[in-house]
Design a protein around this motif. Sequence first.
Motif, short mmCIF file in Angstrom:
data_model
loop_
_atom_site.label_atom_id
_atom_site.label_comp_id
_atom_site.label_asym_id
_atom_site.label_seq_id
_atom_site.Cartn_x
_atom_site.Cartn_y
_atom_site.Cartn_z
N LYS A 262 -6.78 25.20 2.33
CA LYS A 262 -7.79 24.31 2.91
C LYS A 262 -8.60 23.62 1.82
O LYS A 262 -8.91 22.44 1.92
CB LYS A 262 -8.71 25.12 3.83
CG LYS A 262 -9.82 24.34 4.46
CD LYS A 262 -10.46 25.13 5.58
CE LYS A 262 -11.35 26.24 5.03
NZ LYS A 262 -12.00 26.99 6.12
N LEU B 114 -7.47 15.28 11.98
CA LEU B 114 -7.46 16.64 12.55
C LEU B 114 -7.87 17.69 11.51
O LEU B 114 -8.75 18.52 11.76
CB LEU B 114 -6.07 16.98 13.12
CG LEU B 114 -5.98 18.35 13.82
CD1 LEU B 114 -6.71 18.31 15.14
CD2 LEU B 114 -4.52 18.76 14.04
N GLY B 115 -7.23 17.63 10.36
CA GLY B 115 -7.53 18.61 9.31
C GLY B 115 -8.99 18.57 8.87
O GLY B 115 -9.70 19.58 8.97
N LYS C 124 -11.38 19.68 11.88
CA LYS C 124 -11.34 21.06 12.36
C LYS C 124 -11.53 22.07 11.22
O LYS C 124 -12.05 23.15 11.43
CB LYS C 124 -10.01 21.35 13.06
CG LYS C 124 -9.72 20.45 14.25
CD LYS C 124 -10.78 20.57 15.32
CE LYS C 124 -10.52 19.60 16.46
NZ LYS C 124 -11.67 19.52 17.39
N LEU C 125 -11.05 21.72 10.03
CA LEU C 125 -11.08 22.69 8.94
C LEU C 125 -12.30 22.53 8.05
O LEU C 125 -12.84 23.49 7.54
CB LEU C 125 -9.81 22.57 8.10
CG LEU C 125 -8.52 22.93 8.84
CD1 LEU C 125 -7.31 22.57 8.00
CD2 LEU C 125 -8.51 24.41 9.18
N MET D 245 -7.42 15.37 3.12
CA MET D 245 -7.99 16.71 2.92
C MET D 245 -8.83 16.74 1.65
O MET D 245 -9.60 17.67 1.41
CB MET D 245 -6.88 17.76 2.84
CG MET D 245 -6.14 18.00 4.15
SD MET D 245 -7.23 18.48 5.50
CE MET D 245 -7.60 20.17 5.07
#
Lengths: 272, 241
Positions: free
Chosen positions: B75, B99-100, B103-104, B152
């Motif tokens: 992550k 999404l990443g 949510k992360l 990310m």
Amino acid sequence: MFKAESWAALFRDYRIFLNGLIATVQMTLVGFSIALILGIILGLFSTSGKKPLRIISRIYVEFIQNTPLMLQALFLFYAVTFAGFRGFKPLVAGMLALGIYHGAYFSEVFRAGIEAVPKGQSEAAYSQGFTYVQSMWYIILPQTIKIILPPMVNQVVNLIKNTSCMLLVGGAVDLISATNAYAVGLSTARYAAAAYVFSGIIFFAICFPLSRIAARWEQRLKARDQQGNIPKKKNAPDNVSDAELDRMIGENSDGELASGTRENSSEGGGLE
Amino acid sequence: MIRLIDVHKSFGNQEVLKGINLHVKEGEKLVIIGPSGSGKSTLIRLMNYLEEPTSGQVYVHTHLMSHNRRAFINKIHSAMVFQQFNLYPHLTVMDNLTLGPRKLKKVPKREAEEIAMHYLKRVKLEHKANVYPTTLSGGQQQRIAIARALTMQNRVLLFDEPTSALDPEMVQEVLDVMIGLSKEKNFTMVVVTHEMGFAREVADRVIFLDGGVILEEGTPEHFFKNPQNERCKAFLGKIIR
């Protein structure tokens, strides 16, 4: 059986059938909920990397699928009572038996659905830093829903029909038991044929639309699958119209989908 | 940034990696080449623990990798681009990218979409934000996959044969994006590829893997002009025409 008198009697005694229907619907809804929860948990077990979990799930599924539902229901109702517990009411026993039985089939539906999602999907999720549970929730399960809906609805239809095995459990109140009690009752035995037909019509009226919906979803899924099989542009002849191309694609691809999982054939006597 | 210490990996009875020691430095652009079945895919997948070593250790930054720490470490440190793109087909391109982070990393939706848009522009696909991935060509999907990795905002980018599944005419558009990324000192890149031109252009170091061991390693100049190992020579002879 087609005498007007019979139908008039049924009409007069409609409450008996209505109460039976209500009990059947209750049994179906609660049984479905139990089966769904069991199915998700066991389905996840059987696709997990941990061997003990897979074994637990496997044993459960094989044991439940290879013994008669009737026996399981009778066991729940009688054996548990005779073991000294207070036992279950017939309705509760029915809910539990149906939930436990169909949980095994639901779990196989979920397993097939999860396995149909390519491995690369969970790998992509893990590479981003999602945990197992997160990847299931955000990425895998949303993709399985479309795959599992048709077999799932078929299972619900089976579940509704399987409420009939409550007949053997004395004092049950579901639609089949109510119908049968009516048909063999001293004062109403004359209307037996009509009563069975009437009960059949009610079941058909509930189950047929569900089956149709499942079939429609399955068709749509196949159609979507065929879209995925469109040949690459460079392989297609240049001088055909779109309509012709569509027709050619329709002929070439069979669009088979593995939605005919084994639980579909289970009730029909092992077609696989 | 990534350190592999005496890493072995077996699948069943077959030992795919036989004791790999490798240190990828921060900001380094490392290219891994080798014949198919040489273990190079397994090697890169060990770096984010998609494969777990049979023995040996994997360190990312200062963290010792383990099954339970994989999610946390990936992550905050790395992102991967796959041969088969692996975009999420049930989500739009924009949702694939957000999404990443949402949510992360708990990035607010608006901000996540701004970040996503920034990287979509970078791969020149900002006009595809609201379509589903399956409507895109292979090259476009792979560029989206790279953008997803970038959103990310991690330092380590892992590329596992990113152009091998593409039609020949789409290879260059993906390589161009990767060449652009390689010019940024921030990124540590590990690339498994058969694209020797790319390796020559961007690599700080090339390693040749065969039979589960590193047989040759060095700068591209050394590597392509003057390889010492016979198997490496033979491989290069076959692949460079």
